[in-house]
Design a protein around this motif. Structure first.
Motif, PDB file in Angstrom:
ATOM      1  N   ILE A  28       0.849  -1.176   0.000  1.00  0.00           N
ATOM      2  CA  ILE A  28       0.000   0.000   0.000  1.00  0.00           C
ATOM      3  C   ILE A  28       0.886   1.227   0.000  1.00  0.00           C
ATOM      4  CG2 ILE A  28      -1.663   1.254   1.413  1.00  0.00           C
ATOM      5  CD1 ILE A  28      -2.925  -1.375   2.090  1.00  0.00           C
ATOM      6  N   GLU A  53     -12.294  -3.536   1.681  1.00  0.00           N
ATOM      7  CA  GLU A  53     -12.361  -4.284   2.944  1.00  0.00           C
ATOM      8  C   GLU A  53     -11.517  -3.593   4.020  1.00  0.00           C
ATOM      9  OE1 GLU A  53     -10.677  -8.207   2.798  1.00  0.00           O
ATOM     10  OE2 GLU A  53     -11.557  -8.817   4.706  1.00  0.00           O
ATOM     11  N   GLN A  54     -10.304  -3.181   3.640  1.00  0.00           N
ATOM     12  CA  GLN A  54      -9.436  -2.509   4.625  1.00  0.00           C
ATOM     13  C   GLN A  54      -9.998  -1.133   4.986  1.00  0.00           C
ATOM     14  OE1 GLN A  54      -5.244  -3.155   4.566  1.00  0.00           O
ATOM     15  NE2 GLN A  54      -5.319  -4.002   2.506  1.00  0.00           N
ATOM     16  N   TYR A 105     -12.582  -1.572   7.644  1.00  0.00           N
ATOM     17  CA  TYR A 105     -12.076  -1.745   9.019  1.00  0.00           C
ATOM     18  C   TYR A 105     -11.529  -0.430   9.572  1.00  0.00           C
ATOM     19  CZ  TYR A 105     -13.240  -6.605   9.094  1.00  0.00           C
ATOM     20  OH  TYR A 105     -13.967  -7.770   9.089  1.00  0.00           O
ATOM     21  N   ILE A 106     -10.923   0.382   8.723  1.00  0.00           N
ATOM     22  CA  ILE A 106     -10.476   1.712   9.168  1.00  0.00           C
ATOM     23  C   ILE A 106     -11.700   2.522   9.593  1.00  0.00           C
ATOM     24  CG2 ILE A 106      -9.467   3.909   8.393  1.00  0.00           C
ATOM     25  CD1 ILE A 106      -7.657   2.216   6.496  1.00  0.00           C
ATOM     26  N   LEU A 159       3.220  -5.039   5.136  1.00  0.00           N
ATOM     27  CA  LEU A 159       2.312  -5.630   4.163  1.00  0.00           C
ATOM     28  C   LEU A 159       3.056  -6.149   2.940  1.00  0.00           C
ATOM     29  CD1 LEU A 159      -0.729  -3.221   4.461  1.00  0.00           C
ATOM     30  CD2 LEU A 159      -0.372  -5.423   5.535  1.00  0.00           C
ATOM     31  N   GLU A 185       3.241  -9.624   2.918  1.00  0.00           N
ATOM     32  CA  GLU A 185       1.951 -10.288   2.824  1.00  0.00           C
ATOM     33  C   GLU A 185       2.046 -11.478   1.859  1.00  0.00           C
ATOM     34  OE1 GLU A 185      -2.438  -8.524   2.415  1.00  0.00           O
ATOM     35  OE2 GLU A 185      -1.095  -8.071   0.788  1.00  0.00           O
ATOM     36  N   LEU A 197       1.455 -13.800   9.498  1.00  0.00           N
ATOM     37  CA  LEU A 197       2.419 -12.858  10.075  1.00  0.00           C
ATOM     38  C   LEU A 197       2.869 -13.369  11.441  1.00  0.00           C
ATOM     39  CD1 LEU A 197       0.622  -9.442   9.352  1.00  0.00           C
ATOM     40  CD2 LEU A 197       2.496 -10.453   8.067  1.00  0.00           C
ATOM     41  N   LEU A 208       1.674  -4.125  12.917  1.00  0.00           N
ATOM     42  CA  LEU A 208       0.530  -3.784  12.077  1.00  0.00           C
ATOM     43  C   LEU A 208      -0.544  -3.065  12.895  1.00  0.00           C
ATOM     44  CD1 LEU A 208      -0.406  -4.089   9.153  1.00  0.00           C
ATOM     45  CD2 LEU A 208      -1.454  -6.269   9.754  1.00  0.00           C
ATOM     46  N   PHE A 250      -2.003   0.612  12.490  1.00  0.00           N
ATOM     47  CA  PHE A 250      -3.450   0.822  12.404  1.00  0.00           C
ATOM     48  C   PHE A 250      -3.848   1.967  13.338  1.00  0.00           C
ATOM     49  CE2 PHE A 250      -7.843  -0.455  13.744  1.00  0.00           C
ATOM     50  CZ  PHE A 250      -8.460  -0.381  12.508  1.00  0.00           C
ATOM     51  N   LYS A 259      -6.403  -9.549   4.442  1.00  0.00           N
ATOM     52  CA  LYS A 259      -5.007  -9.229   4.781  1.00  0.00           C
ATOM     53  C   LYS A 259      -4.911  -7.751   5.160  1.00  0.00           C
ATOM     54  CE  LYS A 259      -2.888 -13.136   4.166  1.00  0.00           C
ATOM     55  NZ  LYS A 259      -1.935 -13.747   5.076  1.00  0.00           N
ATOM     56  N   GLY A 260      -3.817  -7.396   5.803  1.00  0.00           N
ATOM     57  CA  GLY A 260      -3.632  -6.003   6.185  1.00  0.00           C
ATOM     58  C   GLY A 260      -4.561  -5.622   7.327  1.00  0.00           C
ATOM     59  N   PHE A 261      -5.207  -4.448   7.201  1.00  0.00           N
ATOM     60  CA  PHE A 261      -6.132  -4.006   8.245  1.00  0.00           C
ATOM     61  C   PHE A 261      -7.399  -4.843   8.130  1.00  0.00           C
ATOM     62  CE2 PHE A 261      -4.123   0.481   7.993  1.00  0.00           C
ATOM     63  CZ  PHE A 261      -3.028   0.027   8.695  1.00  0.00           C
ATOM     64  N   ASN A 262      -7.563  -5.766   9.071  1.00  0.00           N
ATOM     65  CA  ASN A 262      -8.654  -6.726   8.956  1.00  0.00           C
ATOM     66  C   ASN A 262      -9.322  -6.950  10.308  1.00  0.00           C
ATOM     67  OD1 ASN A 262      -6.813  -8.191  10.405  1.00  0.00           O
ATOM     68  ND2 ASN A 262      -6.325  -9.619   8.764  1.00  0.00           N
TER      69      ASN A 262
END
Lengths: 308, 141
Positions: free
Chosen positions: A61, A70-71, A74-75, A187, A190, A195, A203, A207, B90-93
């Protein structure tokens, strides 16, 4: 009845949106690319590493536009939870329902009608005049802001402005550039491999930093003037599509201007002055004729506001 | 070769016309793959892989990347580059959110969860537009 939002502005705006959207959707050019893609050349690019640990997401990213919906979702959820740490929800089923019917109808007319889990709206039990929109579409409006809206069209203007912020990904753009290097390195690892604990811890820290970048801008400092202008432009377009008079955006700002306390900690602090937004919009929004509000529309607004 | 795209939202509807007010044919889920047959403005007519009936879906629900829910090495090997593949979860999940909650016990997600459960039906939206003398999609200028 047609509402006209200066064609030149509209075209510029559309251009901007398609540019901004190129990374996320890459519409036409991407399709042509796929159609003309030669399978053998595609296969020849495949890197055959041994084992399953391959950095497919090596690009990771790098900018706000690289987050998957999707990310982004969640943010947005955590940003929403932090807004609700500062403001109490207004627990009233009727008002919540009305704001959601109006808001979700508006969101569907935006250029980003589909987000990972849809748009959802909530009234905050505060006299402050304010509204917030998280990435992916959780939208909050205070009772103080509701009080600035004289009719459904003006409430539609506020909600359409917030949908504009979501559509234009303004929340994600508040993330500090250095942050991408920070979590980009995690990431980049990934893979199909899980992880490690320390990578997960890193991570989560990234976040937290990401969320803090967004809430600091959204709640404390405010977006840039140009973001606000762009959200107003989007709002005018969305309103026209649904059949609301975009001049409601101006009348709503006038009402806010009259009520805002200079130096207040709410909207006055985080937004350009309503009068400057009015000046900008007034030059660009014209209507062919005065709209007539159907009785049913006026009635449902009055009923919802009575209980709010 | 017709272009293939993946559904990038949790759930979306496949409709019989390019409009949110059109009849729903079926639902698509995150990472479902579809083949594009036709474009009309911001709507694509698509056919889901391994399913007989096609329909219209708004482009904002689709990604050009192949989204893989549980990636195995075969998926990764067959992708030409990172631009072609996105790994779901993956990542922010969800896990990152769980860990965030553990560290920040004061942050309450109750109302965020409640908000997400608010669903407005298509009929409610249609009635809202009609009663309010507003423009249903496709009727607008």
């Amino acid at each position: 009845m047609k509402y006209i939002f200066s064609r030149r502005d509209f075209l510029q705006h559309v251009g901007k949106i398609s540019l901004a959207g190129a990374g996320a959707y890459g519409l036409t050019s991407m399709l042509h690319g796929c159609i003309s893609a030669d399978i053998s050349s595609t296969l020849s690019q495949v890197s055959r590493h041994s084992g399953s640990i391959i950095n497919v997401a090596k690009a990771g990213i790098k900018t706000f536009d690289d987050f998957t919906p999707e990310q982004e979702y969640y943010i947005g959820r955590t940003v929403g939870a932090l807004i609700l740490e500062k403001y109490k929800p207004y627990d009233n089923t009727e008002v919540t329902r009305y704001v959601n019917i109006l808001g979700q109808t508006i969101a569907r007319a935006s250029d980003l009608p589909e987000t990972f889990n849809g748009y959802h709206f909530l009234v905050l039990d505060s006299n402050e005049i304010n509204a917030f929109a998280t990435p992916s579409g959780l939208i909050f409006i205070t009772r103080g802001m509701l009080g600035c809206c004289a009719d459904e069209g003006e409430l539609a203007a506020v909600l359409a402005h917030e949908v504009g912020h979501v559509q234009l990904k303004h929340g994600l753009q508040a993330i500090k550039k250095g942050r991408f290097t920070e979590f980009g390195s995690i990431l980049a690892m990934e893979t199909t491999k899980a992880l490690t604990d320390s990578e997960v811890a890193q991570l989560v820290e990234s976040f937290e930093g990401t969320i803090s970048d967004i809430t600091t801008t959204m709640i404390n400092n405010g977006y840039s003037r140009s973001f606000e202008v762009d959200a107003d432009k989007s709002a005018a377009i969305i309103m026209g599509r649904v059949g609301y008079n975009p001049t409601s955006l101006i009348t709503m700002l006038e009402a806010m201007d009259a009520k805002l306390q200079p130096g207040g900690r709410d909207f006055a602090k985080t937004h350009p002055s309503p009068s400057s937004r009015i000046n900008y919009l007034a030059k660009r929004i014209t209507t062919e004729q005065d709209p007539e509000t159907p009785d049913a529309r006026a009635r449902r607004f009055r009923e919802a506001m009575k209980i709010s | 070769m017709a272009a293939t795209m993946s559904v990038q939202v949790r759930k979306c509807q496949l409709r019989d016309k390019p409009s949110f007010l059109a009849k729903t044919i079926t639902s698509l889920a995150y990472a479902d793959q579809v083949t594009i047959q036709q474009e009309k403005d911001d709507w694509y007519r698509v056919v889901p892989l391994n399913r007989p009936n096609g329909g219209w879906v708004h482009v904002s629900a689709l990604s050009k990347k192949k989204i893989v829910l549980k990636p195995g090495s075969r998926d990764i090997d067959s992708a030409a580059s990172s631009d072609e593949l996105a790994l779901a979860g993956k990542g922010f999940n969800e896990q990152v959110e769980k860990d965030f909650k553990k560290k920040n016990k004061n942050v309450d997600f109750t109302w965020v969860d409640k908000m997400e459960k608010i669903v407005i039906s298509q009929v409610e939206m249609q009635n809202f537009l009609k009663d309010g003398g507003l423009i249903a999609e496709g009727e607008g200028a």
